[in-house]
Enzyme design. Structure first.
Site, PDB file in Angstrom:
ATOM      1  N   ASN A  79     -10.009  -1.553  -1.759  1.00  0.00           N
ATOM      2  CA  ASN A  79      -8.767  -1.175  -1.637  1.00  0.00           C
ATOM      3  C   ASN A  79      -7.785  -2.170  -2.769  1.00  0.00           C
ATOM      4  O   ASN A  79      -7.822  -3.335  -2.711  1.00  0.00           O
ATOM      5  CB  ASN A  79      -8.450  -1.587  -0.350  1.00  0.00           C
ATOM      6  CG  ASN A  79      -6.956  -1.563   0.200  1.00  0.00           C
ATOM      7  OD1 ASN A  79      -6.044  -1.465  -0.582  1.00  0.00           O
ATOM      8  ND2 ASN A  79      -6.821  -1.466   1.409  1.00  0.00           N
ATOM      9  N   HIS A 126      -3.576   6.621   0.872  1.00  0.00           N
ATOM     10  CA  HIS A 126      -4.073   5.297   0.369  1.00  0.00           C
ATOM     11  C   HIS A 126      -5.460   4.936   0.933  1.00  0.00           C
ATOM     12  O   HIS A 126      -5.632   5.316   2.097  1.00  0.00           O
ATOM     13  CB  HIS A 126      -3.118   4.208   1.116  1.00  0.00           C
ATOM     14  CG  HIS A 126      -3.581   2.764   1.009  1.00  0.00           C
ATOM     15  ND1 HIS A 126      -3.878   2.199   0.014  1.00  0.00           N
ATOM     16  CD2 HIS A 126      -3.737   2.114   2.087  1.00  0.00           C
ATOM     17  CE1 HIS A 126      -4.338   0.918   0.215  1.00  0.00           C
ATOM     18  NE2 HIS A 126      -4.176   0.856   1.667  1.00  0.00           N
ATOM     19  N   CYS A 146       0.607  -1.308  -0.133  1.00  0.00           N
ATOM     20  CA  CYS A 146      -0.023   0.077   0.135  1.00  0.00           C
ATOM     21  C   CYS A 146       0.761   1.355  -0.075  1.00  0.00           C
ATOM     22  O   CYS A 146       0.271   2.429  -0.252  1.00  0.00           O
ATOM     23  CB  CYS A 146      -0.986  -0.156   1.142  1.00  0.00           C
ATOM     24  SG  CYS A 146      -2.047  -1.594   1.208  1.00  0.00           S
TER      25      CYS A 146
END
Length: 338
Positions: free
Chosen positions: A294, A264, A115
């Site tokens: 995500n 993020h 990430c």
């Protein structure tokens, strides 16, 4: 010093879609409304069985070339961020170079980050441009976390989606033209086991693992992605606010100077917690993940592209980008739109 700019972004989402309705059918104890409210995601795209991060990276790059009329021969260096490569060797970037028709005189390498991968990739690209090694760097991020998820792991299946993104970083102003500022990066390997796929590498090559149920009722084995949600939340809550404040100061700005904080896109609950902790209003803290989930190392790029397409960001805006997660690893950079 040679300046570097984010000039263009494109992304690719796989065809298959997993909706909250689909998940609620599999897990009746989870309602559609509960998933949407807590996670902030309505649907996520899932790679086909025979579709890899490399395949998706090629798709995203070709979209970039077509959308912005970029000659593949103008690319001097290819960086590919993935934690789900096609092979141990060769590096996926070498295969991608051939499939994209890049020059044989271009550099190409993979790097393994999650990430925080986009931020780290930007730092590498800026270094290549600033040193004169490359004029145009193609930064590709691609991930298929869905292939690591146990079918019974309702927690992670609600969060993660598959995607790839392609970003052009250059030594001159083109297109979007966001000047890349100063970076702050961090690493803490003591948290490695809190977000991990244990099996499949040289430490534990046997992909067969014993299945266990965690405290939330999610089933995983060593061959699946394991995430200790509470520890990841604690790590993020402790490190990200200081990361943001430090990067703002490093770029000789105040918090009020930042027009948009693009983090993020982990999940809505965590993002809302971080927003409140750094004391930023909702208007300056975009959340753009409801349609894709995500997507690990592509979330910031997808958000930036969305903000650009609907004209939320404009010339002169200053944005702070922050990525954080598996590793532990974190990073931030401030960019300014020309």
């Amino acid at each position: 010093m040679i300046e570097s700019y984010i000039n263009h972004i494109s992304y690719y989402l796989p065809e298959k879609i997993l909706t909250n309705e689909n998940l609620a059918e599999e897990f009746p104890e989870w309602s559609v409304e509960k998933i949407a409210k807590k996670i902030g995601i309505n649907e996520r795209h899932i790679a086909a069985d025979d579709e890899t991060s490399l395949d998706m990276g090629v798709q995203a790059s070709n979209l970039l070339f077509k959308e912005y009329n970029i000659d593949p021969h103008s690319i001097d260096y290819l960086l590919f961020c993935t934690q789900s490569p096609d092979y141990f060797l060769p590096t996926s970037a070498c295969i991608m170079q051939e499939r994209l028709g890049l020059r044989k005189s271009s550099g190409a390498l993979d790097f393994n980050l999650g990430c925080s991968g986009f931020i780290y990739g930007l730092s590498l690209a800026k270094g290549l441009v600033a040193s004169g090694i490359a004029r145009n760097v193609l930064l590709v991020c691609g991930e298929t976390y869905s292939k690591f998820l146990n079918k019974s792991d309702k927690g992670n299946r609600t969060i993660f989606g598959d995607a790839a993104s392609a970003t052009l970083i250059s030594n001159e102003v083109k297109g979007m033209a966001a000047k890349i500022g100063e970076f702050d990066l961090g690493t803490d390997g003591s948290g490695a086991e809190n977000l991990i796929v244990k099996a499949g590498g040289m430490r534990q090559p046997n992909m067969v693992g014993h299945e266990v149920d965690d405290e939330y009722g999610n089933t995983t084995s060593d061959a699946d992605l394991f995430m200790n949600g509470s520890e990841i939340f604690n790590f993020t809550s402790l490190n990200v606010p200081e990361l943001v404040k430090g990067n703002v100061a490093k770029n000789k700005m105040q918090m009020d100077d930042i027009d948009h904080f693009v983090f993020h896109q982990a999940n809505a609950y965590m993002l809302n917690h971080l927003r409140k902790k750094i004391k930023v209003d909702k208007e300056r803290f975009p959340v753009r993940m409801n349609f894709c989930g995500n997507t690990v190392s592509s979330t910031i790029q997808i958000a930036l592209k969305s903000l650009q397409d609907d004209q939320t960001i404009k010339s002169g805006d200053k944005l702070l980008l922050a990525g954080f997660g598996v590793g532990y690893s974190w990073g931030a950079v401030t960019i300014e739109l020309k």
